[in-house]
Design a protein around this motif. Sequence first.
Motif, short mmCIF file in Angstrom:
data_model
loop_
_atom_site.label_atom_id
_atom_site.label_comp_id
_atom_site.label_asym_id
_atom_site.label_seq_id
_atom_site.Cartn_x
_atom_site.Cartn_y
_atom_site.Cartn_z
N GLU A 168 4.50 5.64 21.36
CA GLU A 168 4.55 4.91 20.10
C GLU A 168 5.27 5.73 19.04
OE1 GLU A 168 0.63 3.81 18.98
OE2 GLU A 168 0.32 2.49 20.71
N PHE A 169 6.05 5.04 18.23
CA PHE A 169 6.75 5.67 17.12
C PHE A 169 6.33 4.96 15.83
CE2 PHE A 169 9.46 6.43 20.80
CZ PHE A 169 9.75 7.78 20.66
N PRO A 170 5.32 5.47 15.15
CA PRO A 170 4.86 4.80 13.94
C PRO A 170 5.86 4.90 12.81
CG PRO A 170 3.78 6.92 14.19
CD PRO A 170 4.57 6.69 15.44
N SER A 171 5.79 3.95 11.89
CA SER A 171 6.62 3.99 10.69
C SER A 171 6.04 5.02 9.73
CB SER A 171 6.63 2.61 10.03
OG SER A 171 5.35 2.34 9.46
N PRO A 172 6.82 5.44 8.74
CA PRO A 172 6.27 6.40 7.77
C PRO A 172 5.06 5.84 7.03
CG PRO A 172 8.43 5.59 7.07
CD PRO A 172 8.24 5.18 8.47
N ARG A 173 5.06 4.56 6.72
CA ARG A 173 3.90 3.97 6.05
C ARG A 173 2.67 4.01 6.96
NH1 ARG A 173 1.41 3.79 1.64
NH2 ARG A 173 3.51 3.63 0.72
N GLU A 174 2.86 3.74 8.24
CA GLU A 174 1.74 3.81 9.18
C GLU A 174 1.21 5.23 9.29
OE1 GLU A 174 2.80 0.14 12.25
OE2 GLU A 174 3.78 2.10 12.52
N VAL A 175 2.11 6.20 9.30
CA VAL A 175 1.68 7.60 9.34
C VAL A 175 0.88 7.93 8.08
CG1 VAL A 175 2.46 10.00 9.28
CG2 VAL A 175 3.59 8.36 10.79
N LEU A 176 1.41 7.54 6.93
CA LEU A 176 0.72 7.82 5.67
C LEU A 176 -0.65 7.14 5.63
CD1 LEU A 176 0.88 9.14 2.89
CD2 LEU A 176 2.01 7.07 2.05
N ASP A 177 -0.72 5.89 6.05
CA ASP A 177 -2.00 5.18 6.04
C ASP A 177 -3.01 5.85 6.98
OD1 ASP A 177 -1.00 3.38 4.23
OD2 ASP A 177 -0.62 1.79 5.71
N SER A 178 -2.53 6.34 8.12
CA SER A 178 -3.45 6.96 9.10
C SER A 178 -4.03 8.27 8.59
CB SER A 178 -2.72 7.19 10.43
OG SER A 178 -1.78 8.26 10.33
N LEU A 179 -3.36 8.91 7.64
CA LEU A 179 -3.85 10.17 7.09
C LEU A 179 -5.07 9.96 6.20
CD1 LEU A 179 -0.46 11.84 6.13
CD2 LEU A 179 -1.97 12.49 8.01
N GLU A 180 -5.22 8.73 5.68
CA GLU A 180 -6.37 8.38 4.84
C GLU A 180 -6.45 9.31 3.63
OE1 GLU A 180 -9.72 8.46 7.45
OE2 GLU A 180 -9.08 6.68 8.57
N LEU A 181 -5.32 9.54 2.99
CA LEU A 181 -5.28 10.39 1.81
C LEU A 181 -5.74 9.61 0.58
CD1 LEU A 181 -1.80 12.13 2.27
CD2 LEU A 181 -4.03 12.89 3.12
N ALA A 182 -6.42 10.27 -0.30
CA ALA A 182 -6.79 9.67 -1.58
C ALA A 182 -5.66 9.93 -2.56
CB ALA A 182 -8.10 10.26 -2.09
N ASP A 183 -4.70 8.99 -2.61
CA ASP A 183 -3.55 9.17 -3.49
C ASP A 183 -3.65 8.21 -4.67
OD1 ASP A 183 -3.14 6.91 -2.01
OD2 ASP A 183 -1.00 7.18 -1.76
N GLY A 184 -2.60 8.15 -5.46
CA GLY A 184 -2.61 7.31 -6.64
C GLY A 184 -3.16 8.04 -7.85
N PRO A 185 -3.15 7.40 -9.01
CA PRO A 185 -3.63 8.04 -10.24
C PRO A 185 -5.06 8.53 -10.10
CG PRO A 185 -2.47 6.00 -10.74
CD PRO A 185 -2.63 6.05 -9.25
N GLY A 186 -5.27 9.78 -10.40
CA GLY A 186 -6.60 10.36 -10.31
C GLY A 186 -7.02 10.76 -8.92
N GLY A 187 -6.19 10.47 -7.91
CA GLY A 187 -6.53 10.82 -6.54
C GLY A 187 -6.24 12.27 -6.23
N GLU A 188 -6.66 12.68 -5.06
CA GLU A 188 -6.50 14.08 -4.65
C GLU A 188 -5.07 14.41 -4.26
OE1 GLU A 188 -8.59 17.26 -1.52
OE2 GLU A 188 -9.03 15.11 -1.41
N TRP A 189 -4.30 13.39 -3.84
CA TRP A 189 -2.96 13.61 -3.31
C TRP A 189 -1.91 12.87 -4.12
CZ3 TRP A 189 -1.77 16.74 0.87
CH2 TRP A 189 -2.86 17.22 1.61
N GLU A 190 -0.71 13.44 -4.15
CA GLU A 190 0.47 12.80 -4.71
C GLU A 190 1.51 12.65 -3.60
OE1 GLU A 190 4.02 13.66 -8.01
OE2 GLU A 190 2.52 15.21 -7.54
N VAL A 191 1.87 11.43 -3.26
CA VAL A 191 2.87 11.18 -2.22
C VAL A 191 4.26 11.39 -2.83
CG1 VAL A 191 3.84 9.51 -0.61
CG2 VAL A 191 1.36 9.59 -1.00
N LEU A 192 5.00 12.32 -2.26
CA LEU A 192 6.32 12.66 -2.77
C LEU A 192 7.44 11.93 -2.03
CD1 LEU A 192 5.78 16.53 -3.09
CD2 LEU A 192 5.50 14.78 -4.87
N VAL A 193 7.28 11.77 -0.72
CA VAL A 193 8.30 11.10 0.10
C VAL A 193 7.58 10.29 1.18
CG1 VAL A 193 10.31 11.36 1.61
CG2 VAL A 193 9.93 13.02 -0.23
N CYS A 194 8.02 9.07 1.39
CA CYS A 194 7.57 8.24 2.51
C CYS A 194 8.72 7.31 2.83
CB CYS A 194 6.31 7.46 2.13
SG CYS A 194 5.65 6.43 3.47
#
Length: 223
Positions: A168-194
Motif C-alpha cells: 500500500e502507498f498511502p497519500s500524504p493526508r492518509e499518513v498525516l491522519d494516521s499519525l493522530e497529531l493534535a494540530d491546528g490552533p492551540g494544538g501540540e503540532w504545526e503541520v508544515l508540509v503535506c
Amino acid sequence: MAQDNLTPDSPETPESAEEFWDERYGQRDRLWSGEPNAALVRETDGLSPGTALDLGAGEGGDAIWLARQGWRVTAADLSRVALDRAAAHAAEARVADRIDWQHHDLGSSFPSGSYDLVSALFFHSLHDMPRERILRRAADAVAPGGVLLIVGHMGFPSWETEPRPGIEFPSPREVLDSLELADGPGGEWEVLVCDTHEHPETDPDGCPAVRVNYTVKARRRRH
C-alpha cells in the motif's frame, strides 16, 4: 528498510524482513548512492543542528550527511549488514563519533530518547510491518520544538511491470491522519508540509523518468 524502491533483485523473498535486507545488501558492495535524499536536504534547510533520529538508515547516506552538518545522529536499521557498512562509511567520512548505529526491528523495538529531528524516508517494506504504529512512535520521539519528517512513494515506479500485490502507498493526508497529531490552533503540532512532489529518476535502461513522492513535515510546538 527500503531507502529508494521496492524492486527486489531476486524474485525469491526470504522468510523474514531481516533476512531479505541482509541478503539484498550482501549482493553488492554498495546498494544506494551514498548521497543524502534530496527531500532531507530540502526540508532540513534552515534547521539548527541538534539531535536526529534516522529510521531505516540503510547504508548511512542520510545519517552521514546530517552528521556533517553538525547533527548528532541515532541511526536505526533492521539489517546488520547495512549497519556495518554504514559504520565503515561514517569512519571514512570522519563522522563516526557523531553517529550511534542501532539495530532495531522497529515493530518490536525502538530507539530510546527524544530528538530535534526524526526522519523516516521511504519507509516501505515488502514484508508485513506495523508502519502506522512505528510512525506514531516516531512522532512521540520528537522533542518540543523538533520536527518530524516522513517521505514516501506514491506508487511503484513506472517501469515496474509486475508490482508486488498487497503493498500500500498511502497519500500524504492518509499518513498525516494516521499519525493522530493534535494540530491546528492551540494544538501540540504545526503541520508544515503535506504534499506530493515529482522526483526525477533514471530507469533501469538509463532513460530519464519521474516518480511521484510525498512529504509530511510537522513541528512539535513548545508550550
